[in-house]
Design a protein around this motif. Structure first.
Motif, mmCIF file in Angstrom:
data_model
loop_
_atom_site.group_PDB
_atom_site.id
_atom_site.type_symbol
_atom_site.label_atom_id
_atom_site.label_comp_id
_atom_site.label_asym_id
_atom_site.label_seq_id
_atom_site.Cartn_x
_atom_site.Cartn_y
_atom_site.Cartn_z
ATOM 1 N N PHE A 93 -3.457 -14.887 4.219
ATOM 2 C CA PHE A 93 -3.800 -13.384 3.987
ATOM 3 C C PHE A 93 -3.218 -12.259 4.880
ATOM 4 C CE2 PHE A 93 -6.011 -14.941 7.839
ATOM 5 C CZ PHE A 93 -6.243 -13.707 8.782
ATOM 6 N N TRP A 94 -2.307 -12.653 5.668
ATOM 7 C CA TRP A 94 -1.539 -11.573 6.351
ATOM 8 C C TRP A 94 -0.725 -11.153 5.279
ATOM 9 C CZ3 TRP A 94 -1.104 -16.811 8.193
ATOM 10 C CH2 TRP A 94 -0.095 -17.226 7.987
ATOM 11 N N MET A 95 -0.167 -11.814 4.236
ATOM 12 C CA MET A 95 0.694 -11.132 3.250
ATOM 13 C C MET A 95 -0.041 -10.181 2.468
ATOM 14 S SD MET A 95 3.374 -12.938 3.940
ATOM 15 C CE MET A 95 4.208 -12.190 2.624
ATOM 16 N N TYR A 96 -1.280 -10.199 2.207
ATOM 17 C CA TYR A 96 -2.075 -9.134 1.548
ATOM 18 C C TYR A 96 -2.230 -8.104 2.553
ATOM 19 C CZ TYR A 96 -3.519 -12.914 -1.706
ATOM 20 O OH TYR A 96 -3.512 -13.750 -2.733
ATOM 21 N N GLY A 97 -2.303 -8.380 3.867
ATOM 22 C CA GLY A 97 -2.679 -7.271 4.865
ATOM 23 C C GLY A 97 -1.484 -6.498 5.015
ATOM 24 N N LEU A 98 0.007 -6.961 4.961
ATOM 25 C CA LEU A 98 1.196 -6.387 5.063
ATOM 26 C C LEU A 98 1.248 -5.510 3.612
ATOM 27 C CD1 LEU A 98 3.506 -8.998 6.779
ATOM 28 C CD2 LEU A 98 2.901 -6.736 7.706
ATOM 29 N N GLY A 111 9.501 -0.083 -4.911
ATOM 30 C CA GLY A 111 10.078 -0.659 -3.895
ATOM 31 C C GLY A 111 10.669 -2.059 -3.828
ATOM 32 N N ASP A 112 11.537 -2.566 -3.023
ATOM 33 C CA ASP A 112 11.903 -3.821 -2.925
ATOM 34 C C ASP A 112 11.027 -4.768 -2.679
ATOM 35 O OD1 ASP A 112 14.790 -3.018 -3.016
ATOM 36 O OD2 ASP A 112 14.420 -2.227 -1.007
ATOM 37 N N LEU A 113 10.330 -5.376 -4.000
ATOM 38 C CA LEU A 113 9.276 -6.410 -3.994
ATOM 39 C C LEU A 113 9.753 -7.878 -4.280
ATOM 40 C CD1 LEU A 113 7.053 -4.102 -6.144
ATOM 41 C CD2 LEU A 113 7.180 -4.079 -3.543
ATOM 42 N N PRO A 114 9.369 -8.606 -3.150
ATOM 43 C CA PRO A 114 9.929 -10.155 -3.287
ATOM 44 C C PRO A 114 8.695 -10.890 -4.120
ATOM 45 C CG PRO A 114 8.949 -9.700 -1.244
ATOM 46 C CD PRO A 114 9.255 -8.340 -1.905
ATOM 47 N N PHE A 115 7.663 -10.316 -4.450
ATOM 48 C CA PHE A 115 6.770 -11.064 -4.956
ATOM 49 C C PHE A 115 5.761 -10.012 -6.113
ATOM 50 C CE2 PHE A 115 5.756 -9.967 -0.777
ATOM 51 C CZ PHE A 115 4.575 -9.109 -0.925
ATOM 52 N N ASP A 116 4.987 -10.779 -6.974
ATOM 53 C CA ASP A 116 4.235 -9.876 -7.617
ATOM 54 C C ASP A 116 3.284 -8.962 -6.599
ATOM 55 O OD1 ASP A 116 1.960 -8.885 -9.182
ATOM 56 O OD2 ASP A 116 0.929 -10.968 -9.402
ATOM 57 N N PRO A 117 3.571 -7.765 -6.849
ATOM 58 C CA PRO A 117 2.829 -6.937 -6.032
ATOM 59 C C PRO A 117 1.510 -6.972 -5.919
ATOM 60 C CG PRO A 117 3.421 -5.657 -7.910
ATOM 61 C CD PRO A 117 4.238 -7.148 -7.836
ATOM 62 N N GLN A 171 11.850 -3.840 5.460
ATOM 63 C CA GLN A 171 13.033 -4.552 5.976
ATOM 64 C C GLN A 171 12.620 -5.574 5.507
ATOM 65 O OE1 GLN A 171 16.447 -3.527 6.531
ATOM 66 N NE2 GLN A 171 16.587 -5.517 5.917
ATOM 67 N N LEU A 172 11.544 -6.357 6.102
ATOM 68 C CA LEU A 172 10.991 -7.491 5.677
ATOM 69 C C LEU A 172 10.925 -7.700 4.216
ATOM 70 C CD1 LEU A 172 9.113 -10.217 6.802
ATOM 71 C CD2 LEU A 172 7.245 -8.732 6.153
ATOM 72 N N TYR A 173 10.496 -6.775 3.470
ATOM 73 C CA TYR A 173 10.281 -6.979 2.029
ATOM 74 C C TYR A 173 11.946 -7.267 1.408
ATOM 75 C CZ TYR A 173 5.423 -6.097 1.190
ATOM 76 O OH TYR A 173 4.061 -6.144 1.096
ATOM 77 N N ARG A 174 12.872 -6.578 1.798
ATOM 78 C CA ARG A 174 14.067 -6.492 1.358
ATOM 79 C C ARG A 174 14.582 -7.961 1.634
ATOM 80 N NH1 ARG A 174 14.344 -1.236 2.740
ATOM 81 N NH2 ARG A 174 15.085 -1.474 4.905
ATOM 82 N N ASP A 175 14.460 -8.321 2.721
ATOM 83 C CA ASP A 175 15.025 -9.664 3.282
ATOM 84 C C ASP A 175 14.343 -10.682 2.631
ATOM 85 O OD1 ASP A 175 16.684 -8.181 5.021
ATOM 86 O OD2 ASP A 175 15.412 -8.755 6.704
ATOM 87 N N GLY A 176 13.069 -10.436 2.012
ATOM 88 C CA GLY A 176 12.271 -11.428 1.255
ATOM 89 C C GLY A 176 12.956 -11.911 0.068
ATOM 90 N N ILE A 177 13.475 -11.071 -0.688
ATOM 91 C CA ILE A 177 13.858 -11.142 -1.820
ATOM 92 C C ILE A 177 14.976 -12.368 -1.875
ATOM 93 C CG2 ILE A 177 15.378 -10.054 -3.807
ATOM 94 C CD1 ILE A 177 14.101 -7.385 -3.114
ATOM 95 N N ASP A 178 15.678 -12.605 -0.725
ATOM 96 C CA ASP A 178 16.676 -13.814 -0.668
ATOM 97 C C ASP A 178 16.350 -14.694 0.045
ATOM 98 O OD1 ASP A 178 18.722 -11.951 -1.843
ATOM 99 O OD2 ASP A 178 18.943 -10.997 0.020
ATOM 100 N N ARG A 179 14.996 -14.988 0.132
ATOM 101 C CA ARG A 179 14.294 -16.122 0.970
ATOM 102 C C ARG A 179 13.491 -17.021 0.026
ATOM 103 N NH1 ARG A 179 12.342 -11.948 5.655
ATOM 104 N NH2 ARG A 179 13.705 -12.245 7.043
#
Length: 471
Positions: A275-280, A260-266, A374-382
């Motif tokens: 911790f909400w990042m892990y939750g998502l 997928g579109d991963l903005p960070f180390d999966p 969509q959050l992940y895709r947008d996160g690549i540019d943030r």
């Protein structure tokens, strides 16, 4: 052709192989491991100078019993012969080093269960390790397991969900570290001198997951007055169907961490994040499995529908009310799924009865998956901090933050001169508390959930009779 013949020989051997746990060497091995566990420190070492420690000769004698039992059992498992030789060498090396911090890297590298994923294949595994969601200390553990790799699952892995490292497994027997809530066997939990360049396998016990799911779901359905479709009610009553649902769910979930579109180390191993990042991330992987299960059902794969309801019920009924509230990212994901479905009128809690719109549930659940993607895709540019706040906004759209939260007040409430990892300190241990609905459900389910500790298909506790099971 040679590879096929070897595989056929391995499978043929399964049908005639004795169960490891029925061999007299297994209880000797298990008892010796339990004795050693009582002597070990948190890091796995044995302090021979401690008041209650054994003599070095005494510890060597008991460890020798473990090594001897492994050698006695190994002929039952010719596919693990190289691993067992390395294991015995690592055990003896540990003794030669006066039982310092154990290092079982050599035997870890020799253990390659994903190389022969034959359905029903037994493995005898002994390592100093912690058990995730179980024992946090690196104690010696022994577990006998079987591979779950039916042809229908192997075909899906070959054709749709490539995951060469994934091992679906079930328990045969285990030592104390697995008489817990742990349902995984992961190489990264094992005591080694240095981490390997890459891990080559990961195992998940689908029998424990299925048995726990059945117990908690049965109690929750009764408490909430939920009427299940006939086929789903039959699934919840069927351990084998539930195991098949969980092994498929786990296989798709596991591979999604790197797709997928991963903005960070999966896996976020080297990053400190709220911790909400892990939750998502965990919820994204589960909802991807749900989405694929919808496709599989449409394609006539029998397990597709079962996976959908395993995801929904485990996420909504068990996850939010299991474990401590401190940084409980799996609990948060379950809360978010329920709140999203409630907001979109798929679930309704009316007249003390839960109702689910079964027809709209797949569509709306996939809609939440789309919002996270969509959050992940947008996160690549943030920048990282902007992405964290965007994720917080998504979660807080459906879950009310703690009224004392600094993060809920926005960036102006935080010291933005600090690096992002320091701002994690401002996250409350329970940033998104349970709703009143879940507070009440937690009280009703707590005894049932507690009674599933150590549960397996053959070791099912009498959870139906637990106090409060149908209060």
């Amino acid at each position: 052709m040679t590879e096929i013949l070897v595989q056929d020989a391995v499978v043929a051997a399964i049908s005639i192989a004795d169960r490891v746990v029925d061999h007299p060497a297994w209880p000797r091995l298990k008892n010796a491991v339990e004795e050693i566990r009582g002597w070990q420190s948190k890091d796995g070492s044995i302090d021979l100078d401690a008041d209650d420690a054994p003599t070095r000769a005494g510890a060597e004698t008991v460890l020798g019993q473990v090594a001897d039992a492994v050698e006695e059992l190994s002929p039952l498992l010719p596919h693990d012969a190289e691993y067992h030789r390395a294991l015995v060498a690592d055990l003896r090396k540990w003794a030669d080093g006066a039982f310092g911090v154990p290092d079982f890297l050599d035997s870890l590298l020799a253990f390659q269960p994903a190389a022969s994923r034959a359905d029903g294949l037994q493995h005898l595994v002994v390592f100093p390790m912690y058990t995730q969601n179980g024992n946090p200390d690196r104690n010696l553990e022994a577990v006998v397991l079987r591979m779950v790799w039916p042809e229908w699952l192997a075909e899906l892995e070959r054709t749709r969900y490539d995951n060469p490292l994934f091992c679906g497994i079930t328990f045969e027997d285990f030592t104390s570290g697995y008489d817990t809530n742990s349902a995984v066997l992961f190489p990264e939990t094992i005591a080694v001198r240095e981490a390997p360049e890459r891990f080559t396998w990961g195992g998940i016990f689908c029998d424990r997951e299925a048995a726990r799911f059945r117990a908690v779901t049965t109690a929750a359905v009764d408490i909430l007055g939920l009427e299940l479709p006939a086929d789903i009610e039959e699934m919840v009553e069927d351990q084998q169907r539930c195991q098949e649902a969980f092994v498929l769910w786990d296989m798709v979930h596991d591979r999604t961490h790197s797709h997928g579109d991963l903005p960070f180390d999966p896996f976020m191993i080297k990053q400190r994040q709220p911790f909400w990042m892990y939750g998502l991330e965990e919820l994204r992987c589960d909802l991807t499995a749900f989405k694929e299960a919808v496709h599989l059902e449409a394609d006539g794969v029998a397990q597709g529908r079962d996976v959908q309801y395993a995801v929904l019920f485990d996420r909504m009924f068990r996850f939010p009310v299991t474990g401590e509230r401190v940084r409980n990212y799996d609990g948060l994901g379950g809360q978010l799924l329920f709140a999203y479905l409630h907001k979109h009128d798929v679930v309704r809690w009316t007249d003390n009865t839960l109702k689910i719109d079964w027809e709209r549930a797949p569509q709306v659940t996939n809609q939440l998956c789309g919002e996270i993607e969509q959050l992940y895709r947008d996160g690549i540019d943030r920048p990282k901090l902007v992405h964290w706040f965007a994720a917080y906004e998504l979660v807080s759209t459906y879950l009310a933050p703690h009224p004392g939260s600094r993060w809920a007040k926005g960036p102006d409430a935080l010291d933005l001169t600090q690096p992002p990892r320091k701002l994690v300190d401002d996250v409350l241990p329970d940033e998104f508390p349970l709703s009143m609905f879940y507070e009440a459900l937690a009280k009703k389910l707590k005894n049932v959930i507690a009674s599933t500790k150590g549960i397996t298909a053959e070791r099912t506790r009498n959870v139906e009779a637990a106090p409060g099971a149908a209060a």
